[in-house]
Design an enzyme around this catalytic site. Structure first.
Site, mmCIF file in Angstrom:
data_model
loop_
_atom_site.group_PDB
_atom_site.id
_atom_site.type_symbol
_atom_site.label_atom_id
_atom_site.label_comp_id
_atom_site.label_asym_id
_atom_site.label_seq_id
_atom_site.Cartn_x
_atom_site.Cartn_y
_atom_site.Cartn_z
ATOM 1 C CB SER A 1 -24.587 -94.675 43.499
ATOM 2 O OG SER A 1 -25.624 -94.024 42.796
ATOM 3 C CB THR B 1 -15.820 -91.041 41.751
ATOM 4 O OG1 THR B 1 -15.394 -89.850 42.413
ATOM 5 C CG2 THR B 1 -14.621 -91.954 41.548
ATOM 6 C CB CYS B 2 -19.898 -94.111 40.252
ATOM 7 S SG CYS B 2 -19.512 -94.664 41.928
ATOM 8 C CB ALA B 3 -20.809 -90.483 36.425
#
Length: 169
Positions: free
Chosen positions: A54, A59-61
């Site tokens: 997501s 971390t994903c951002a």
């Protein structure tokens, strides 16, 4: 069966296991404007396919921002980040984070890409989301690099993915 980990606990992945040397399957995800985004297969550019749980996690951002910067000067590469986020949330993320050098798409409808690439988390707290993975596909549609990040909360090996793109030229 392929696995990853979430906070140290093993998570099984479901779908077709794709390895280096395999033909990259084609799949359709949904773009931020609700258009179909074709991913995989043979194309006239090298493809960098990034799956993650997501965009609404640190971390994903961070990973998406990093790849957005890294691919800025790579006009030989088509980069797509795929998550299960709704297209509206993905659009908001791209707008607020200045994501302009890559495509963000959602696999929320039928999880076709996550299943085709074997990165759909089958169990655990993140069941139904995509594992953190990176694939590089050459112009002929062959997988030349694959990383399923061992721990979902960790970032991928950016340098190895970028090296694979440069080698695929």
């Amino acid at each position: 069966m392929a696995t990853t980990k979430y906070l140290g606990a093993t998570v099984n992945l479901t779908g077709t296991t794709i390895n280096v040397g395999d033909k990259a399957p084609s799949a359709v995800a949904i773009g931020t404007d609700l258009s179909d985004v074709e991913i995989g297969g043979a194309k006239d550019k090298i493809q960098l396919i990034i799956t993650l749980p997501s965009l609404d996690t640190d971390t994903c951002a961070a990973e998406t921002r990093r790849f957005n910067e890294d691919v800025n000067n790579l006009d030989i590469c088509e980069t797509t980040v795929v998550s299960m986020d709704l297209p509206f949330a993905s659009e908001r993320f791209c707008t607020t984070q200045g994501i302009e050098n890559l495509t963000v798409a959602s696999d929320y409808i039928d999880k076709a890409l996550s299943k085709a690439y074997g990165v759909l988390m089958q169990d655990g707290k993140l069941k139904g989301l995509s594992a953190r993975a990176v694939f590089v596909i050459d112009r002929s549609g062959i997988v030349v690099y694959k990383e399923i990040v061992e721990e979902v909360t960790a970032e991928p090996n950016y340098e190895a993915a970028l090296d694979a793109i440069k080698e695929a030229r």
